[in-house]
Design a protein around this motif. Sequence first.
Motif, PDB file in Angstrom:
ATOM      1  N   LEU A  18       6.694  -2.240  19.760  1.00 28.29           N
ATOM      2  CA  LEU A  18       6.810  -3.511  19.441  1.00 28.29           C
ATOM      3  C   LEU A  18       8.166  -4.024  18.937  1.00 28.29           C
ATOM      4  O   LEU A  18       8.832  -4.850  19.593  1.00 28.29           O
ATOM      5  CB  LEU A  18       5.959  -4.063  18.702  1.00 28.29           C
ATOM      6  N   MET A  19       8.712  -3.125  18.181  1.00 26.15           N
ATOM      7  CA  MET A  19      10.079  -3.309  17.556  1.00 26.15           C
ATOM      8  C   MET A  19      11.005  -3.089  18.711  1.00 26.15           C
ATOM      9  O   MET A  19      12.114  -3.542  18.673  1.00 26.15           O
ATOM     10  CB  MET A  19      10.272  -2.490  16.545  1.00 26.15           C
ATOM     11  N   GLY A  20      10.887  -2.162  19.435  1.00 26.37           N
ATOM     12  CA  GLY A  20      11.595  -1.916  20.752  1.00 26.37           C
ATOM     13  C   GLY A  20      11.896  -2.777  21.459  1.00 26.37           C
ATOM     14  O   GLY A  20      12.995  -3.437  22.143  1.00 26.37           O
ATOM     15  N   ALA A  42       8.219  -9.823  17.309  1.00 30.63           N
ATOM     16  CA  ALA A  42       7.948  -8.661  17.526  1.00 30.63           C
ATOM     17  C   ALA A  42       8.187  -7.925  16.236  1.00 30.63           C
ATOM     18  O   ALA A  42       7.584  -6.837  15.894  1.00 30.63           O
ATOM     19  CB  ALA A  42       9.019  -7.792  18.456  1.00 30.63           C
ATOM     20  N   SER A  43       9.214  -8.219  15.462  1.00 35.14           N
ATOM     21  CA  SER A  43       9.413  -7.527  14.364  1.00 35.14           C
ATOM     22  C   SER A  43       8.350  -7.575  13.351  1.00 35.14           C
ATOM     23  O   SER A  43       8.015  -6.666  12.783  1.00 35.14           O
ATOM     24  CB  SER A  43      10.884  -7.901  13.699  1.00 35.14           C
ATOM     25  N   MET A  47       6.179  -4.549  12.297  1.00 40.53           N
ATOM     26  CA  MET A  47       6.336  -3.684  11.048  1.00 40.53           C
ATOM     27  C   MET A  47       4.594  -3.791  10.476  1.00 40.53           C
ATOM     28  O   MET A  47       4.515  -3.035   9.584  1.00 40.53           O
ATOM     29  CB  MET A  47       7.111  -4.626  10.070  1.00 40.53           C
ATOM     30  N   ILE A  48       3.948  -4.777  10.595  1.00 35.92           N
ATOM     31  CA  ILE A  48       2.667  -4.822  10.244  1.00 35.92           C
ATOM     32  C   ILE A  48       1.969  -3.444  10.849  1.00 35.92           C
ATOM     33  O   ILE A  48       1.196  -2.951  10.273  1.00 35.92           O
ATOM     34  CB  ILE A  48       1.900  -6.053  10.728  1.00 35.92           C
ATOM     35  N   CYS A  49       2.158  -3.314  12.185  1.00 36.30           N
ATOM     36  CA  CYS A  49       1.460  -2.397  12.773  1.00 36.30           C
ATOM     37  C   CYS A  49       1.901  -0.724  12.236  1.00 36.30           C
ATOM     38  O   CYS A  49       1.026  -0.001  11.820  1.00 36.30           O
ATOM     39  CB  CYS A  49       1.596  -2.135  14.227  1.00 36.30           C
ATOM     40  N   LEU A  75       4.037 -11.209   6.850  1.00 36.34           N
ATOM     41  CA  LEU A  75       3.306 -12.340   7.610  1.00 36.34           C
ATOM     42  C   LEU A  75       3.861 -13.605   7.041  1.00 36.34           C
ATOM     43  O   LEU A  75       4.005 -14.701   7.748  1.00 36.34           O
ATOM     44  CB  LEU A  75       1.727 -12.388   7.347  1.00 36.34           C
ATOM     45  N   LEU A  76       4.379 -13.623   6.121  1.00 36.60           N
ATOM     46  CA  LEU A  76       4.914 -14.884   5.197  1.00 36.60           C
ATOM     47  C   LEU A  76       6.489 -15.218   5.655  1.00 36.60           C
ATOM     48  O   LEU A  76       6.658 -16.474   6.031  1.00 36.60           O
ATOM     49  CB  LEU A  76       4.660 -15.007   3.826  1.00 36.60           C
ATOM     50  N   THR A  77       7.124 -14.183   5.571  1.00 36.35           N
ATOM     51  CA  THR A  77       8.570 -14.417   5.541  1.00 36.35           C
ATOM     52  C   THR A  77       9.394 -14.505   7.011  1.00 36.35           C
ATOM     53  O   THR A  77      10.274 -15.100   7.436  1.00 36.35           O
ATOM     54  CB  THR A  77       9.344 -13.557   4.589  1.00 36.35           C
ATOM     55  N   SER A  78       8.704 -13.626   7.872  1.00 34.85           N
ATOM     56  CA  SER A  78       9.101 -13.508   9.017  1.00 34.85           C
ATOM     57  C   SER A  78       9.072 -14.631   9.977  1.00 34.85           C
ATOM     58  O   SER A  78      10.169 -15.354  10.643  1.00 34.85           O
ATOM     59  CB  SER A  78       8.655 -12.276   9.950  1.00 34.85           C
ATOM     60  N   PRO A  79       7.952 -15.352  10.182  1.00 31.36           N
ATOM     61  CA  PRO A  79       7.988 -16.679  10.774  1.00 31.36           C
ATOM     62  C   PRO A  79       8.695 -17.851  10.156  1.00 31.36           C
ATOM     63  O   PRO A  79       9.305 -18.513  10.860  1.00 31.36           O
ATOM     64  CB  PRO A  79       6.445 -17.213  10.895  1.00 31.36           C
TER      65      PRO A  79
END
Length: 111
Positions: A18-20, A42-43, A47-49, A75-79
């Motif tokens: 996913l990161m790729g 994706a990040s 990262m969660i996975c 989950l809070l900061t990325s979106p």
Amino acid sequence: MNLQMVLAQGLVVLGAVLMGVGAVGLIRLPDVYNRTNAVAKASSLGMICLLLGVLIWKPSTLAVFTLIPAILLQLLTSPISGFAIGRAAYRSRAPMIEETHLNELKSDPPR
């Protein structure tokens, strides 16, 4: 190899993939809005996975108290950061591609 290791390795590999995909999207997508969307999704999912894979691989009290808050913060900061970057791009008048049919910020003029 037991089920725990297979699941942990599967999550780590999924997170890396996913990161790729997010990195490829950052390079290949046409404008800043599409790039921001791809990287934010994706990040955060990658990262969660990865963190869940580590948690399953080495379950301990320290890992739970370290990785669960990290997952929640991701989950809070990325979106929110993806939204803020897209909004800043819009306010700085970054061009949208012609295929964009919906502009929900049109009523909010750039300053």
